[in-house]
Design a protein around this motif. Structure first.
Motif, PDB file in Angstrom:
ATOM      1  N   TYR A   1       0.860  -1.373  -0.007  1.00 34.83           N
ATOM      2  CA  TYR A   1       0.019   0.056   0.027  1.00 34.83           C
ATOM      3  C   TYR A   1       0.751   1.139   0.117  1.00 34.83           C
ATOM      4  O   TYR A   1       1.794   1.400   0.719  1.00 34.83           O
ATOM      5  CB  TYR A   1      -1.081   0.009   1.117  1.00 34.83           C
ATOM      6  CG  TYR A   1      -1.804  -1.091   1.438  1.00 34.83           C
ATOM      7  CD1 TYR A   1      -3.189  -0.549   0.759  1.00 34.83           C
ATOM      8  CD2 TYR A   1      -1.531  -2.477   1.604  1.00 34.83           C
ATOM      9  CE1 TYR A   1      -4.093  -1.742   0.640  1.00 34.83           C
ATOM     10  CE2 TYR A   1      -2.626  -3.416   1.661  1.00 34.83           C
ATOM     11  CZ  TYR A   1      -3.826  -3.128   1.184  1.00 34.83           C
ATOM     12  OH  TYR A   1      -4.867  -3.991   1.107  1.00 34.83           O
TER      13      TYR A   1
ATOM     14  N   CYS B   1      -4.460   6.255   1.044  1.00 37.12           N
ATOM     15  CA  CYS B   1      -4.067   4.976   0.873  1.00 37.12           C
ATOM     16  C   CYS B   1      -4.645   4.241  -0.193  1.00 37.12           C
ATOM     17  O   CYS B   1      -5.735   3.993  -0.426  1.00 37.12           O
ATOM     18  CB  CYS B   1      -4.514   4.280   2.489  1.00 37.12           C
ATOM     19  SG  CYS B   1      -3.412   2.607   2.523  1.00 37.12           S
TER      20      CYS B   1
ATOM     21  N   CYS C   1      -7.522   1.623  -0.638  1.00 32.57           N
ATOM     22  CA  CYS C   1      -7.537   0.727   0.441  1.00 32.57           C
ATOM     23  C   CYS C   1      -8.880   0.657   1.274  1.00 32.57           C
ATOM     24  O   CYS C   1      -9.548   1.650   1.287  1.00 32.57           O
ATOM     25  CB  CYS C   1      -6.425   1.493   1.405  1.00 32.57           C
ATOM     26  SG  CYS C   1      -6.548   0.235   2.924  1.00 32.57           S
TER      27      CYS C   1
ATOM     28  N   CYS D   1      -6.696   4.139   8.166  1.00 34.50           N
ATOM     29  CA  CYS D   1      -6.529   2.515   7.981  1.00 34.50           C
ATOM     30  C   CYS D   1      -5.301   2.162   8.779  1.00 34.50           C
ATOM     31  O   CYS D   1      -4.396   3.004   8.968  1.00 34.50           O
ATOM     32  CB  CYS D   1      -6.468   1.966   6.633  1.00 34.50           C
ATOM     33  SG  CYS D   1      -5.047   2.518   5.889  1.00 34.50           S
TER      34      CYS D   1
ATOM     35  N   HIS E   1      -2.772   0.825   7.708  1.00 34.81           N
ATOM     36  CA  HIS E   1      -1.422   0.989   6.936  1.00 34.81           C
ATOM     37  C   HIS E   1      -1.042   2.591   7.476  1.00 34.81           C
ATOM     38  O   HIS E   1      -0.003   2.770   7.596  1.00 34.81           O
ATOM     39  CB  HIS E   1      -1.615   0.976   5.646  1.00 34.81           C
ATOM     40  CG  HIS E   1      -2.332  -0.398   5.054  1.00 34.81           C
ATOM     41  ND1 HIS E   1      -3.709  -0.423   4.392  1.00 34.81           N
ATOM     42  CD2 HIS E   1      -1.996  -1.399   5.206  1.00 34.81           C
ATOM     43  CE1 HIS E   1      -3.735  -1.439   4.405  1.00 34.81           C
ATOM     44  NE2 HIS E   1      -2.944  -2.369   4.613  1.00 34.81           N
TER      45      HIS E   1
HETATM   46 ZN   LIG Z   1      -4.806   1.434   3.973  1.00 35.40          ZN
END
Ligand SMILES: [Zn+2]
Length: 162
Positions: free
Chosen positions: A52, A65, A73, A82, A84
């Protein structure tokens, strides 16, 4: 009494050099403070083909993302980040230190950078980040290679994305 023979066979099977291991990416293999953003690449696991590209803008703290195939994402909400993005924040703090990251993002005072960043979802260009990540990998792993950067070819959609 065949144990001595079996032992010899085992010893002869030991390799001098270990076989090449499948590549394991770090959780966050690439982080940078660039282009007015904290941005980087977050691994989805051990597969280099699934990463990602995550970013957080300075001042607004708007975030984005998407996968390296430029799919949004699934963990991203309109007003919440998120995992990430949170991993990216944590890794940036580890690499650059809290003060420097907070100053760059104009995040204000506080120990918990995650809670200081309250932006909303935006669409940020991921292509440049991702290509720098690939170059970064190439430098790390084959510093003396005269080969062209063939990795770029497996992501043809990247150039078309804005
Ligand atoms: Zn993400």
């Amino acid at each position: 009494m065949g144990s001595g023979e079996a032992g010899w066979e085992e010893r002869s099977a030991v390799r001098v050099a270990p076989p090449v291991q499948p590549r394991k990416l770090a959780k966050v293999p690439f982080v940078e403070l660039a282009e007015g953003r904290l941005q980087g690449v977050v691994s989805s696991g051990s597969d280099i083909a699934r990463v990602y590209v995550s970013s957080i803008a300075a001042e607004t703290h708007d975030f984005s993302c998407s996968t390296n195939n430029n799919r949004p994402c699934g963990g991203l909400g309109g007003g919440h980040r998120c995992k990430h993005l949170d991993a990216l924040i944590d890794e940036a703090v580890r690499q650059y230190g809290l003060e420097r990251v907070a100053r760059y993002l104009k995040a204000g005072e506080g120990d918990d950078l995650r809670s200081l960043l309250q932006g909303t979802r935006e669409k940020a260009p991921a292509a440049a980040v991702f290509s720098r990540f690939l170059r970064h990998l190439t430098y790390l792993e084959v510093p003396a290679s005269p080969e062209p950067l063939t990795e770029m070819h497996w992501f043809p959609a990247l150039g078309a994305v804005r």
